[in-house]
Write a protein that holds these residues in place. Sequence first.
Motif, PDB file in Angstrom:
ATOM      1  N   MET A  85       0.828  -1.202   0.000  1.00  0.00           N
ATOM      2  CA  MET A  85       0.000   0.000   0.000  1.00  0.00           C
ATOM      3  C   MET A  85       0.865   1.255   0.000  1.00  0.00           C
ATOM      4  O   MET A  85       0.560   2.234  -0.680  1.00  0.00           O
ATOM      5  N   TRP A  86       1.934   1.226   0.777  1.00  0.00           N
ATOM      6  CA  TRP A  86       2.849   2.356   0.894  1.00  0.00           C
ATOM      7  C   TRP A  86       4.254   1.911   0.510  1.00  0.00           C
ATOM      8  O   TRP A  86       5.104   1.660   1.375  1.00  0.00           O
ATOM      9  N   PRO A  87       4.525   1.773  -0.783  1.00  0.00           N
ATOM     10  CA  PRO A  87       5.852   1.288  -1.191  1.00  0.00           C
ATOM     11  C   PRO A  87       6.985   2.259  -0.892  1.00  0.00           C
ATOM     12  O   PRO A  87       8.131   1.829  -0.709  1.00  0.00           O
ATOM     13  N   ASP A  88       6.705   3.550  -0.862  1.00  0.00           N
ATOM     14  CA  ASP A  88       7.761   4.540  -0.651  1.00  0.00           C
ATOM     15  C   ASP A  88       7.197   5.746   0.082  1.00  0.00           C
ATOM     16  O   ASP A  88       6.205   6.326  -0.338  1.00  0.00           O
ATOM     17  N   LEU A  89       7.839   6.100   1.189  1.00  0.00           N
ATOM     18  CA  LEU A  89       7.406   7.268   1.965  1.00  0.00           C
ATOM     19  C   LEU A  89       8.527   8.302   2.039  1.00  0.00           C
ATOM     20  O   LEU A  89       8.649   9.017   3.034  1.00  0.00           O
ATOM     21  N   LYS A  90       9.314   8.414   0.995  1.00  0.00           N
ATOM     22  CA  LYS A  90      10.436   9.342   0.989  1.00  0.00           C
ATOM     23  C   LYS A  90       9.955  10.771   1.220  1.00  0.00           C
ATOM     24  O   LYS A  90       9.058  11.268   0.545  1.00  0.00           O
ATOM     25  N   GLY A  91      10.555  11.427   2.212  1.00  0.00           N
ATOM     26  CA  GLY A  91      10.233  12.803   2.525  1.00  0.00           C
ATOM     27  C   GLY A  91       8.940  12.993   3.293  1.00  0.00           C
ATOM     28  O   GLY A  91       8.533  14.121   3.558  1.00  0.00           O
ATOM     29  N   GLN A  92       8.287  11.898   3.679  1.00  0.00           N
ATOM     30  CA  GLN A  92       7.014  11.991   4.402  1.00  0.00           C
ATOM     31  C   GLN A  92       7.243  12.047   5.917  1.00  0.00           C
ATOM     32  O   GLN A  92       8.300  11.666   6.423  1.00  0.00           O
ATOM     33  N   ARG A  93       6.230  12.529   6.632  1.00  0.00           N
ATOM     34  CA  ARG A  93       6.250  12.551   8.102  1.00  0.00           C
ATOM     35  C   ARG A  93       5.295  11.466   8.591  1.00  0.00           C
ATOM     36  O   ARG A  93       4.105  11.514   8.294  1.00  0.00           O
ATOM     37  N   LEU A  94       5.842  10.510   9.333  1.00  0.00           N
ATOM     38  CA  LEU A  94       5.086   9.312   9.729  1.00  0.00           C
ATOM     39  C   LEU A  94       4.892   9.250  11.237  1.00  0.00           C
ATOM     40  O   LEU A  94       5.842   9.438  12.000  1.00  0.00           O
ATOM     41  N   LEU A  95       3.666   8.950  11.655  1.00  0.00           N
ATOM     42  CA  LEU A  95       3.343   8.772  13.068  1.00  0.00           C
ATOM     43  C   LEU A  95       2.766   7.378  13.273  1.00  0.00           C
ATOM     44  O   LEU A  95       1.900   6.933  12.519  1.00  0.00           O
ATOM     45  N   GLY A  96       3.253   6.695  14.290  1.00  0.00           N
ATOM     46  CA  GLY A  96       2.692   5.404  14.668  1.00  0.00           C
ATOM     47  C   GLY A  96       1.963   5.545  15.986  1.00  0.00           C
ATOM     48  O   GLY A  96       2.498   6.121  16.929  1.00  0.00           O
ATOM     49  N   ILE A  97       0.752   5.030  16.078  1.00  0.00           N
ATOM     50  CA  ILE A  97      -0.044   5.090  17.310  1.00  0.00           C
ATOM     51  C   ILE A  97      -0.313   3.666  17.779  1.00  0.00           C
ATOM     52  O   ILE A  97      -0.728   2.810  16.991  1.00  0.00           O
ATOM     53  N   GLY A  98      -0.087   3.422  19.052  1.00  0.00           N
ATOM     54  CA  GLY A  98      -0.228   2.082  19.600  1.00  0.00           C
ATOM     55  C   GLY A  98       1.138   1.450  19.737  1.00  0.00           C
ATOM     56  O   GLY A  98       2.029   1.980  20.396  1.00  0.00           O
ATOM     57  N   TYR A  99       1.337   0.313  19.093  1.00  0.00           N
ATOM     58  CA  TYR A  99       2.670  -0.294  19.034  1.00  0.00           C
ATOM     59  C   TYR A  99       2.952  -0.606  17.564  1.00  0.00           C
ATOM     60  O   TYR A  99       2.812  -1.741  17.098  1.00  0.00           O
TER      61      TYR A  99
END
Length: 262
Positions: A31-45
């Motif tokens: 679904m997300w092959p490349d996140l170059k330059g993106q800001r990513l947040l993970g919630i939970g674990y």
Amino acid sequence: MYLDVVHLRAFYDLPLGRLLRSLIGAPIRSMWPDLKGQRLLGIGYAGPFMRPYLDNIDRAIAAMPAPQGAVPWPRERESACALVEDAALPFPDLSFDRIMLVHALDHCSDPDAVLKEAWRVLAPGGRLIAVVPNRRGLWAQSELSPFGYGRPYSGRQLKELLKSCQFNVLEDKEALFMPPSKARTILRAARTWEGIGRRIWPAFGGILIVEAEKVVYQSLPADGKRSRLRALRPVFIPEGVATGLKPVRAASVERMGSLLDD
């Protein structure tokens, strides 16, 4: 109810945990092959599933809810972990481009509040991926993994929840078609189970993975005229692991009253 973060970390260090990380991570990366330059947040674990993006991401933060606890993440780099209240994230509006929710919607007490906070901190058009146990799958009935301790969802329930919180569902996938077991014969054939399951019984995967996009709606008054006032802005222990707004001034109030009188 959230699981203890120490036990979550211990599970994903075990052979079964590493296998699940790979089997669930594959559809996420498709679904997300490349996140170059993106800001990513993970919630939970979500740390185990954020790791493949660390080399290209602009910024990545693992937000771990207070009832769960927090551990340093990632281990091999400067920690980018934050202990948070899941319904009151300590981030400004529009702070992230992508969000992953893993062991979050199934363990939290108020999924709507968590998703509303995710919507707030996402940039317009930002996307999230939610990973939850499938109500129809066997993994929701087994205590072998953390996915057996939370609130399972059907595909329809999860999509309706996302839509009610102003997200547009883009894609959905299933994972974990192998039976919940630690038997070596089952683990060795895990990828075969995945291939067969997707073709024969796709609705019965153990895990639901749904991608959704933030939707921003602009409301208009019933008479079609714009207002002259601006709007204010259970314990899980893996086997093999030892337990051990500024004040309003009077002048501002008077000016607002004059506008209303005009």
